[in-house]
Enzyme design. Sequence first.
Site, short mmCIF file in Angstrom:
data_model
loop_
_atom_site.label_atom_id
_atom_site.label_comp_id
_atom_site.label_asym_id
_atom_site.label_seq_id
_atom_site.Cartn_x
_atom_site.Cartn_y
_atom_site.Cartn_z
N HIS A 13 -32.63 -50.13 14.74
CA HIS A 13 -32.15 -48.73 14.67
C HIS A 13 -31.39 -48.57 13.36
CE1 HIS A 13 -30.28 -45.05 16.80
NE2 HIS A 13 -29.95 -44.99 15.51
N HIS A 15 -30.58 -46.05 9.75
CA HIS A 15 -30.66 -44.82 8.96
C HIS A 15 -30.65 -45.19 7.48
CE1 HIS A 15 -29.86 -42.14 12.41
NE2 HIS A 15 -29.16 -43.18 12.85
N ARG A 17 -31.64 -42.80 5.07
CA ARG A 17 -31.48 -41.55 4.28
C ARG A 17 -32.59 -41.41 3.23
NH1 ARG A 17 -28.25 -40.49 8.41
NH2 ARG A 17 -26.08 -41.06 8.16
N ASN A 41 -34.11 -38.71 11.26
CA ASN A 41 -33.27 -37.50 11.20
C ASN A 41 -32.88 -37.13 9.78
OD1 ASN A 41 -31.55 -39.77 11.09
ND2 ASN A 41 -29.82 -38.66 11.96
N LYS A 96 -38.46 -40.71 18.25
CA LYS A 96 -37.03 -40.63 18.55
C LYS A 96 -36.66 -39.25 19.07
CE LYS A 96 -32.58 -41.60 18.43
NZ LYS A 96 -31.75 -41.90 17.28
N HIS A 135 -31.46 -40.80 21.94
CA HIS A 135 -30.01 -40.68 21.74
C HIS A 135 -29.47 -40.07 23.03
CE1 HIS A 135 -26.33 -40.01 19.16
NE2 HIS A 135 -26.03 -39.44 20.31
N HIS A 169 -28.26 -47.38 21.00
CA HIS A 169 -26.81 -47.62 20.80
C HIS A 169 -25.98 -47.38 22.05
CE1 HIS A 169 -27.19 -43.33 20.20
NE2 HIS A 169 -27.65 -43.45 18.97
N ASP A 241 -27.70 -49.00 13.91
CA ASP A 241 -27.33 -47.59 13.75
C ASP A 241 -26.49 -47.43 12.48
OD1 ASP A 241 -27.35 -44.90 14.25
OD2 ASP A 241 -25.74 -44.95 15.73
N HIS A 245 -22.62 -42.48 4.99
CA HIS A 245 -22.23 -41.15 4.50
C HIS A 245 -21.35 -41.40 3.28
CE1 HIS A 245 -23.53 -38.79 8.04
NE2 HIS A 245 -23.15 -39.84 8.75
N ALA A 257 -20.14 -38.32 11.35
CA ALA A 257 -20.25 -39.45 12.28
C ALA A 257 -21.19 -40.51 11.70
CB ALA A 257 -20.77 -38.97 13.62
O1 DOR Z 1 -22.78 -41.72 14.26
C1 DOR Z 1 -23.95 -41.42 14.14
N1 DOR Z 1 -24.49 -41.19 12.92
N2 DOR Z 1 -24.71 -41.31 15.23
C2 DOR Z 1 -25.96 -40.85 15.18
O2 DOR Z 1 -26.59 -40.75 16.21
C3 DOR Z 1 -26.56 -40.40 13.90
C4 DOR Z 1 -25.90 -41.05 12.76
C5 DOR Z 1 -26.23 -40.43 11.44
O3 DOR Z 1 -27.40 -40.14 11.20
O4 DOR Z 1 -25.32 -40.25 10.62
ZN ZN Z 2 -28.75 -43.49 14.82
#
Ligand code: DOR
Ligand code: ZN
Length: 335
Positions: A13, A15, A17, A41, A96, A135, A169, A241, A245, A257
């Site tokens: 899992h 991300h 970007r 996402n 997803k 999720h 998660h 996960d 950011h 988040a």
């Molecule tokens: O904390 C999170 N950040 N939870 C998620 O489900 C998505 C993720 C994100 O893409 O930043």
């Molecule tokens: Zn995630």
Amino acid sequence: MNNITIKSPLDMHLHLRDKEMLKIVAPLSAKSFSAGIIMPNLVPPITTIEDIKNYKQRIIDSIKNEKFEPLMTLFFKNNYTYKFLEEVKEYISAIKLYPSGVTTNSHEGVSNMNIEELRETFEAMSELGIPLCVHGETDGFVMDREAEFVPIYEQFAKNFPNLKIIMEHITTKNSVNLLNCYDNLYATITVQHLFITLDDIAGGMLKPHLFCKPIAKRYEDREALLSVALSGHHKVMFGSDSAPHPTDKKECFGCAAGVFTAPIALMALTSLFDSNNALENLQAFVSDNAQKIYSYKPLDKRIELTKKPFVVPLNYANIVPMFAGEELPWSIVTK
Ligand code: DOR
Ligand code: ZN
């Protein structure tokens, strides 16, 4: 034991970007892992075969010479036709599902979890053997969102026994217990949820870099997660996960988040399994279970770790990792 070699570590899992951020974070995952399930996402989300192919290529271009296989996913939409799913199947490892609005970039997700509305798509996925990653949070009180989703998971599991459902998660004792109730339910667990509780985020000075969704819960929840992960339970796999950011989006009013763990995840897990005398189950948690659950044969890649401290950098470009500035007892041996 002072050295360990993990065969084909997998992050189920992740991300990554896009654009500049992708170029920073993709090589960091590729240093520790041999493959990762790449979350869809983006803005806009990944919903077509073209999107998947192009994004996969951008990931491969960002990794350069490391051996790393991006395992692509599609953003769940309830209007995909059987024909489209049949076509897209060869390009993806899973689909997803995000309930609309529950987390970062999920506003195009599903707003109605009604089983009858989802039936056609879930039946097509069952028939085609496409796993469903979920999720699992409602829009209720923040500490109860995952628990409130349990009845929805149960409906999914009961009504679609041939659909492989991955509870992403998981953070609660409830979710851990649910795993043993239905054959077709599986779960990923992150690094942060094995290490922290809500106390670490908000019990003292506020720690925005530990804020993610689902939020870390109570001590008994962490205990349950630890015990199932450390035992190498066959239905549980590692999924970081890791959700980077930029610092200005974390250290502000309206903190995004996501915890960034990709570069330190494997060292943190090895340290954790070692301190709990469970190193013999690490291989199952970070690779073997996932291979069986996803029927996936990974690239052959071996990562050696040694019991020498690793000082976690304060930042990777403009992203602050978990454990920034702290020492982890185990480090990756770089060749
Ligand atoms: O904390 C999170 N950040 N939870 C998620 O489900 C998505 C993720 C994100 O893409 O930043
Ligand atoms: Zn995630």
